[in-house]
Scaffold this active site. Structure first.
Site, PDB file in Angstrom:
ATOM      1  N   GLU A  58       0.873  -1.054  -0.234  1.00  0.00           N
ATOM      2  CA  GLU A  58      -0.228  -0.126   0.276  1.00  0.00           C
ATOM      3  C   GLU A  58       0.869   1.553   0.262  1.00  0.00           C
ATOM      4  O   GLU A  58       1.531   1.681  -1.098  1.00  0.00           O
ATOM      5  CB  GLU A  58      -1.589  -0.120   1.390  1.00  0.00           C
ATOM      6  CG  GLU A  58      -2.237   1.183   0.852  1.00  0.00           C
ATOM      7  CD  GLU A  58      -3.817   0.275   1.881  1.00  0.00           C
ATOM      8  OE1 GLU A  58      -3.187  -0.602   2.830  1.00  0.00           O
ATOM      9  OE2 GLU A  58      -4.190   1.447   1.849  1.00  0.00           O
ATOM     10  N   GLU A  97      -1.422   0.453  13.100  1.00  0.00           N
ATOM     11  CA  GLU A  97      -3.166   0.883  12.466  1.00  0.00           C
ATOM     12  C   GLU A  97      -4.214   0.427  13.554  1.00  0.00           C
ATOM     13  O   GLU A  97      -5.099   1.857  12.913  1.00  0.00           O
ATOM     14  CB  GLU A  97      -2.819   0.056  11.405  1.00  0.00           C
ATOM     15  CG  GLU A  97      -4.188   0.717  10.293  1.00  0.00           C
ATOM     16  CD  GLU A  97      -4.104   0.001   9.090  1.00  0.00           C
ATOM     17  OE1 GLU A  97      -3.110  -1.308   8.885  1.00  0.00           O
ATOM     18  OE2 GLU A  97      -4.326  -0.047   8.017  1.00  0.00           O
TER      19      GLU A  97
HETATM   20  C1  RAM Z   1      -6.710   1.696   4.752  1.00  0.00           C
HETATM   21  C2  RAM Z   1      -5.309   2.782   4.614  1.00  0.00           C
HETATM   22  C3  RAM Z   1      -5.058   3.508   5.897  1.00  0.00           C
HETATM   23  C4  RAM Z   1      -6.535   4.536   5.252  1.00  0.00           C
HETATM   24  C5  RAM Z   1      -7.825   3.723   4.603  1.00  0.00           C
HETATM   25  C6  RAM Z   1      -9.154   4.030   4.521  1.00  0.00           C
HETATM   26  O1  RAM Z   1      -6.246   0.955   3.813  1.00  0.00           O
HETATM   27  O2  RAM Z   1      -3.966   2.317   5.926  1.00  0.00           O
HETATM   28  O3  RAM Z   1      -4.863   4.201   6.373  1.00  0.00           O
HETATM   29  O4  RAM Z   1      -6.596   6.040   5.282  1.00  0.00           O
HETATM   30  O5  RAM Z   1      -7.449   2.433   4.983  1.00  0.00           O
END
Ligand code: RAM
Length: 861
Positions: free
Chosen positions: A453, A714
């Site tokens: 990503e 995250e």
């Molecule tokens: C995830 C990303 C990010 C977020 C989006 C909506 O894939 O890592 O942190 O902003 O989703």
């Protein structure tokens, strides 16, 4: 003793000086490739006397001995962002500039001198053509004499490494930066004077796929001979190309390097390239070429492994003790054809092997095939990984602990601040924030650094941007990112969820994501006093807000994709979207006010007010006295907007939810978390904010740290499987701003942005014994530290020249206090001492001070 030192300091005041290393052009020191017509100059006045003010300045710019701009003595206290107003700057020239300033007593500093070089201003300055070929390109050329000045202008899409006469040019890595290529490609400018010789020379480039996914480059070297003659060496159809040792490269998957395929001498003059193919001239990528006017990506440090284990025969796992972005440098000796493999991971399984499940599609594997003979050293060029552990297999023999050394790689922004406190967990969170942010500055602010990503997700970007600005000098970096956003904006005014737009980012951004555009612009103004970014982006911000209006019905927005992302307790999407619709309208109104555009200022202020009442009508629950579904985020966004009528106990509902429903825990996702801490602080609930900050049970930052996190996760949850769970995702790092602004108490004042006026207002809370913050602002260094012992509170404050501050000394639980400053009484019996400007407000004594260093001491009386 101390008073003697003080006397001495007073006897020898250091008046009107200039901080040596802080002369900047467009926020950069001695920049090359300046390609703006009116670059802005900044310096930092230094003066040990209190209340020092710059009363005037003079800037002189010259080139080749001729003055092109002399401001004369200009009466002004402005030391930053003074726009060039001299003769039109010319492409590819070196300029010297010097500056001096006068203090309030008309004493002037000495001049200090710095340099800048211009880039190529117009498309016509580019004689070079884009070329494409295999991943190595070269060209021999000859010079009549050794040049007196030579500059290389170079861009690659994806990545390039430029080489002249056998050596790498400059110290950038992973260049050119990630931009909206169809609109803009950034070139770098290098001083290559010392690399060129009289007679035969060679220029060469290695190319990688980078974010662009192809290999093309443009190189132009402008040379000046001692006799004034000029020569240009530029990419064209006469360059030759051949594949080299890099047999595969991909940001996500890693690099494969077969040392047997090296072509020794290829980057030196005289190499026989008769068997190499001609390059093809490439259609120029659609984007314009602009100069990279921000710190490039560099190798910023090295980390030695803290541990090496062998969980299986022939497999070694190196632990670097820290999650970061970069790669490892391998040292190996063996037979030709032996193949060493390095895989990267954030976590380990219990058996000590690496867990790569959360990297999803990213293979994050570097492969090196030996050429044999002496010790070989290899590090990749065109990939990077986010990791703490590296797994080594295929290694001939037994590795040593220094077989792998980690190379830390990110945009080389200068550190600008420091925060520490008496509570260990806070210092660890601060550490994780700084590493988390730094490892996600990869020419754009990325969401994460490891999986398939690593994109410029816009909510992540604005949510950690304030913490970034307090820890690093981010001015040039975000100026560029805002331009990327501008370049990404669609005709309907929408912007994408990721900038540049990439996989996952379909259609217009979620309002909470797209609001990065107005918000980062506003933060640049608040913290760097940068009016130009408002000028450059006002139209775009306005169009973004208008786009939201086109999606709104009766003042609220149902359009939402992610809402308060990754929370404990969900919040209705439309509530979050409407909040950001309000934020966008509000920032548009403020931007118009700053630019003195009264008509749009009024129109967008009215729009913001309409959104507020629509929000109130739609989301307020009159029975429960809460908003939306009553989640913490629902209520705190309403309170942040200021829609909650006086007397409505919504704040109490919020604090009850934190205290009782969630047992002193937050339930917020990334959006709510950003606004929770300032709101609690503003409403007299700093003690509760502190309890949340130092919490160590789930969900909290401490919970991550107690489970070994060295950056931010995250998710609040501890997960390691193949689901979405990055271990380096700085979006919850928004709390880092609260550390500086509330705990150390260094806050800006929007009425005088760029720290011209400063609010020193530390929160003396909980079991905190001391806290300390420092920040290099554009006006000079600011610091605020406090410590307490019983009822005695000591506050040390430093304010830069020409700035003023309000210092808020809390009374705490004391009814009456006495305050001294450097030992002298300044507040006693409810009154300020003579000549001291102070007032009582909100249970605090507020002192007004000018520049200098102050030591306040509060005690009970
Ligand atoms: C995830 C990303 C990010 C977020 C989006 C909506 O894939 O890592 O942190 O902003 O989703």
């Amino acid at each position: 003793m101390s008073s003697w030192i003080l006397l001495l300091a007073c006897a020898l005041p250091v008046a009107a000086q200039l901080a040596p290393s802080d002369l900047r052009v467009e926020y950069l020191r001695d920049p090359l490739g300046v390609d703006v017509a009116h670059p802005r100059f900044s310096w930092v006045p230094v003066d040990s006397e209190r209340g020092a003010k710059q009363s005037a300045y003079q800037i002189v710019v010259s080139t080749g001995g001729a003055t092109v701009w002399d401001t004369g003595k200009v009466a002004s206290d402005e030391n930053a962002q003074i726009e060039y107003g001299g003769e039109a700057l010319q492409s590819d020239k070196s300029y010297e500039w010097r500056v001096r300033w006068w203090d309030q007593n008309d004493r002037s500093s000495a001049y200090r001198e710095a340099h800048f070089d211009t880039g190529l201003f117009s498309a016509a300055d580019w004689k070079a053509r884009w070329i494409r070929g295999a991943n190595q390109m070269r060209k021999d050329f000859s010079l009549e004499s050794k040049p007196v000045r030579a500059r290389a202008f170079v861009a690659g899409v994806g990545y390039y490494e430029l080489r002249i006469n056998g050596r790498k040019v400059g110290d950038h890595v992973l260049d050119s930066p990630y931009t909206v290529y169809r609109r803009r490609i950034l070139y770098s400018t290098y001083d290559v004077t010392g690399m060129l010789d009289a007679g035969p020379n060679a220029v060469a480039a290695m190319l990688g796929e980078g974010w662009f996914g192809a290999r093309a480059a443009i190189v132009q070297i402008e040379v000046e001979m001692p006799d004034g003659r000029r020569a240009t060496i530029a990419t064209d159809a006469t360059w030759k190309s051949a594949p080299g040792p890099i047999v595969a490269d991909s940001i996500y998957n890693g690099e494969a390097y077969d040392a047997r395929k090296e072509t020794p001498g290829w980057d030196r003059a005289g190499f026989d390239d008769s068997k190499w193919s001609a390059v093809s001239l490439d259609d120029p990528p659609a984007g314009v070429l602009s100069s990279q006017m921000m710190p490039p990506i560099r190798v910023t440090g090295e980390i030695m492994p803290v541990k090496m284990t062998s969980p299986r025969p022939g497999m070694w796992v190196f632990d670097f003790g820290q999650n970061f972005s970069g790669w490892v440098r391998l040292k190996v000796r063996g037979e030709a054809g032996e193949k060493v493999k390095i895989r990267h991971a954030e976590t380990l399984y219990d058996d000590g092997t690496i867990n790569v499940e959360n990297l999803r599609g990213a293979r994050a594997t570097d492969t090196y095939i030996l050429k044999g003979g002496d010790a070989e050293i290899y590090e990749p060029r065109f990939t990077y990984h986010g990791f703490r552990y590296a797994e080594l297999t295929g290694f001939p023999g037994t590795p040593q602990q220094d077989t792998l050394i980690a190379r830390v790689v990110h945009s080389d922004v200068e550190p600008a601040g420091g925060f520490s406190a008496s509570k260990t967990i806070l210092n660890q969170i601060q550490h994780n924030i700084v590493w988390g942010i730094a490892s996600n500055l990869e020419s754009i602010p990325t969401d994460c650094n490891q999986r398939d990503e690593r994109m410029g997700w816009m909510a992540d970007a604005h949510l950690y941007s304030e913490a970034a600005m307090l820890n690093f000098d981010m001015a040039a970096f975000y100026t560029n990112f805002l331009r990327n956003i501008r370049d990404s904006q669609d005709d309907d005014g929408s912007v994408p969820d990721t900038v540049p737009r990439a996989r996952y980012a379909r259609g217009p951004a979620d309002p909470a994501w797209g609001s990065a555009y107005p918000l980062i612009t506003l933060y640049m103004y608040q913290r760097y006093g940068d009016r130009r970014v408002i000028e450059e982006n006002f139209d775009g911000i306005r169009r973004w807000t208008d786009f939201l209006t086109s999606r709104a019905k009766n003042g609220t927005l149902d359009f939402s994709k992610y809402g308060d992302w990754v929370p404990i307790e969900p919040t209705p999407g439309p509530l979050v979207s409407t909040f950001y619709y309000y934020v966008s309208a509000d920032v548009t109104a403020r931007a118009a006010e700053i630019l003195g555009k009264s008509q749009p200022a009024q129109a967008y202020r009215e729009l913001a007010d309409e959104i507020k009442s629509a929000f109130e009508q739609r989301f307020f629950n009159p029975e429960a006295k809460t908003y939306g579904n009553g989640s913490q985020t629902s209520n705190l966004l309403a309170l942040t907007m200021g829609v909650v009528p006086k007397g409505t106990p919504t704040l109490g509902r919020l604090t009850d939810s934190i205290n009782y429903q969630h047992n002193t825990h937050l339930s917020t996702g990334i959006v709510g978390t950003r606004y929770l801490f300032p709101l609690l602080t503003r409403t007299g609930n700093s003690a509760l904010a502190y309890d949340l900050a130092v919490q160590t049970t789930y969900p909290s930052w401490g919970y991550m740290i107690e489970r070994g996190a060295t950056t931010l996760w995250e998710l609040w949850q501890e997960k390691t499987g193949d689901s979405m769970n990055s271990h380096n995702h700085p979006m919850f790092g928004s709390i880092g701003a609260w550390f500086y602004e509330a705990l150390a108490g260094i806050d800006f004042d929007e009425s005088a942005p760029g720290y011209r006026k400063i609010q020193i207002r530390p929160q003396v809370v909980g079991d905190l014994r001391w806290a300390s913050g420092t920040l290099k602002t554009i006006r000079g260094p600011v610091s605020s530290s406090w410590s307490r012992d019983g009822d005695t509170l000591r506050m040390e404050v430093t304010i830069p020249v020409s700035s003023t501050a309000e210092v808020w000394v809390p009374k705490g639980h004391l009814d009456e206090i006495q305050v001294t400053e450097s030992g002298k009484n300044v507040w006693k019996d409810g009154r300020a001492a003579e000549g001291v400007k102070a007032r009582e407000e909100d249970g605090q004594i507020v002192f007004e001070i000018g520049s200098g260093r102050y030591v306040f001491e509060r005690s009970g009386s």
